[in-house]
Structures are given as structure tokens and as C-alpha cells.
Design a protein around this motif. Structure first.
Motif, mmCIF file in Angstrom:
data_model
loop_
_atom_site.group_PDB
_atom_site.id
_atom_site.type_symbol
_atom_site.label_atom_id
_atom_site.label_comp_id
_atom_site.label_asym_id
_atom_site.label_seq_id
_atom_site.Cartn_x
_atom_site.Cartn_y
_atom_site.Cartn_z
ATOM 1 N N GLU A 1 0.954 -0.768 -0.104
ATOM 2 C CA GLU A 1 -0.321 0.104 -0.128
ATOM 3 C C GLU A 1 0.917 1.302 0.256
ATOM 4 N N ASP A 2 2.401 1.082 -0.445
ATOM 5 C CA ASP A 2 3.538 2.409 -0.421
ATOM 6 C C ASP A 2 3.281 2.854 -1.491
ATOM 7 N N SER A 3 3.727 4.065 -1.905
ATOM 8 C CA SER A 3 3.938 4.601 -3.022
ATOM 9 C C SER A 3 4.913 5.464 -3.034
ATOM 10 N N PHE A 4 5.599 5.663 -4.122
ATOM 11 C CA PHE A 4 7.066 6.889 -4.103
ATOM 12 C C PHE A 4 6.643 7.372 -5.959
ATOM 13 N N ALA A 5 6.949 8.392 -5.655
ATOM 14 C CA ALA A 5 7.821 8.959 -6.839
ATOM 15 C C ALA A 5 8.944 10.373 -6.879
ATOM 16 N N ILE A 6 9.711 9.590 -7.980
ATOM 17 C CA ILE A 6 10.975 10.783 -8.628
ATOM 18 C C ILE A 6 10.684 11.321 -9.844
ATOM 19 N N LEU A 7 11.163 12.431 -9.323
ATOM 20 C CA LEU A 7 10.266 13.377 -10.087
ATOM 21 C C LEU A 7 11.905 14.579 -10.967
ATOM 22 N N GLU A 8 12.633 13.944 -10.829
ATOM 23 C CA GLU A 8 14.030 14.486 -10.926
ATOM 24 C C GLU A 8 13.902 16.237 -12.013
#
Length: 272
Positions: free
Chosen positions: A23-30
């Protein structure tokens, strides 16, 4: 020769050794200097829905803030001021507005769908611009900074155990045995409005930033986290080692981490 700071980033998420779903989420928007971690909660995979809604809403908000700007946002005084901090000062209210918009959307979705009642998510975000970072968070997902081999927690857990410690009802060394240590006092989607805690800090060459869910911070000691972050290895390897250590310690929860590292580079504009 003038030296500028550039950064690199990597992230990973894992279900852990006990939970069947993640149920975790993440994002990397360099390109935008934006890094996000969300730890969802709620039955029937609703936590997964809430965490993904939070990540997607904040990401999309930065792509087109004018079309979705919610109610007016009030951000407390930043810890850093000066002309060189003007871009981060402008970006922080945008970040807070995006998080508050996500809160409203999750709250509304939970009210519309009975199977999603009670869903919510913790949230931790870092916005990097011009040698500064703006940190914004809700709940007990954390942001750490490793500087000169020393690990510092930049966020304050919005949890019952931390509130008890703050009020003097509990000693810090008693936290691990506190029976309600996983109860959080603030999350996205559980109430119609939410208060987002923020801070601004300057970045130095060699700094390492870690955003993580409590599947890491609640399972791996700060000493072990610092040791792994301090290795100077490839960031993908560092994130994998952090998850591996959490799973070696039982992996009782989903575990997610995003690591950002700065170094000095001669010439050229600083990377935002």
C-alpha cells in the motif's frame, strides 16, 4: 572556480515479508526536483488507492497548478530567507497546496465509496530548488538527512507515541514498548482539512536525503540507516540494501525509500 551542486536520486518499494499487498507509493520527478513517499492505510486495498491518489494528485498539480488550485494556503515562516531562497519560498506553498488538494480528493472518494471508508495515507515530500530543500509531511513517514556522517530526522512524527513524549507522559526510551506506537494523529484523507508541517533547509555538497515509510524507520535502527547511507555506493544499491535490512529484521510492513544525494560539480548551472 565556482562549484555548483547537482543531485542524483533512486527509489524502491517492497511489500515486506508479512503483507500480501503493498500500500506504499512513491515518485521521483527529477526535472521538477520533487520526491514523494506515501504510506496508505485502509481495508480492501483502499490504502493502496489512497497512497496512489496522493502521489498522482501532487505530481499532476505541479504539472498544472493553475487549473486545480484549491483554497488559499497559509505557510508558516520559512527557516531560511534571502534572495537566493526566493524560488524555494515560492515552491513551498505550491507543494502544500498540492498536498491539501490530495487530502480533499481522498476524503471525498472515501465518502462516496463504502468499501473505501476510512482510507488515508501518510505523506512525505521534498522539493529541491537552487541549493535548498523544502520538506512537507503529514503522518509518520519520515525525511532524514545525512550530513558529515550524522543522521538527522527533519520531520516530526504525527503519532500518538510522539505526542505522549512531547507532553511528558512517556520517555523516549519507552517508545518501543508503547502499545499504541503505530497510531497516527494526522493523515491525508481522514478529515476534510489537514495541517501540513513544513521546513526549509540549505543543501551542502555530500548531503544525503532519505524519504521513507515507517516500514523502514520503524524496523531498521537509525544507526544502521546512517551506516548504509554513508557507504557512498550506487544509490540503487543503497535503496536495495535498506529494504533488504528491513526484511532481514522481519519485514513486518511495506517498506519504501527514496534517496537523494548531492555533490559539487565545477561550472554550469545548479540542477533544480
Amino acid at each position: 572556480m565556482q562549484r555548483h551542486l547537482v543531485f542524483e536520486a533512486a527509489g524502491i518499494t517492497h511489500a515486506g515479508m508479512v503483507r500480501e499487498t503493498n500500500e506504499d507509493s512513491f515518485a521521483i520527478l527529477e526535472p521538477r526536483g520533487l520526491f514523494l513517499v506515501a504510506d496508505g492505510m485502509g481495508g480492501r486495498a483502499a490504502g493502496e488507492v489512497a497512497s496512489r491518489m496522493a502521489i498522482d494528485t501532487v505530481r499532476d498539480f505541479f504539472d498544472d497548478p493553475d487549473s486545480t488550485w484549491p483554497v488559499a494556503v497559509s505557510v508558516g515562516p520559512a527557516t531560511t530567507r534571502g534572495a537566493e531562497a526566493r524560488y524555494i519560498d515560492q515552491g513551498l506553498p505550491l507543494l502544500v497546496a498540492g498536498i491539501q488538494l490530495a487530502n480533499g480528493r481522498i476524503f471525498s472518494a472515501a465518502r462516496r465509496d463504502r468499501e473505501k471508508r476510512g482510507m488515508g495515507t501518510t505523506f512525505a515530500a521534498a522539493l529541491v530548488r537552487d541549493g535548498f530543500i523544502a520538506v512537507a509531511h503529514v503522518g509518520d513517514s519520515r525525511v532524514y538527512r545525512l550530513r558529515d556522517h550524522r543522521l538527522e530526522q527533519l520531520t516530526r512524527d504525527h503519532s500518538l507515541v510522539n505526542e505522549c513524549i512531547r507532553l511528558g507522559h512517556l520517555l523516549p526510551e519507552q517508545a518501543s514498548s508503547f502499545p499504541l506506537q503505530h497510531v497516527i494523529t494526522r493523515a491525508l484523507g481522514t478529515d476534510e482539512a489537514v495541517e501540513v508541517e513544513t521546513r526549509i533547509d540549505a543543501v551542502e555538497g555530500g548531503d544525503v536525503l532519505l524519504l521513507c515509510s515507517d516500514g523502514l524507520s520503524g524496523v531498521v535502527s537509525a544507526q544502521d540507516i546512517a551506516s548504509i547511507l554513508d557507504e557512498g555506493a550506487d544509490l540503487a544499491d543503497i535503496t536495495s540494501r535498506l529494504v533488504k535490512r528491513a526484511n532481514e529484521n522481519g519485514g513486518p510492513d511495506n517498506v519504501t525509500c527514496v534517496v537523494v544525494r548531492w555533490r559539487a560539480s565545477p561550472g554550469g548551472p545548479a540542477r533544480r
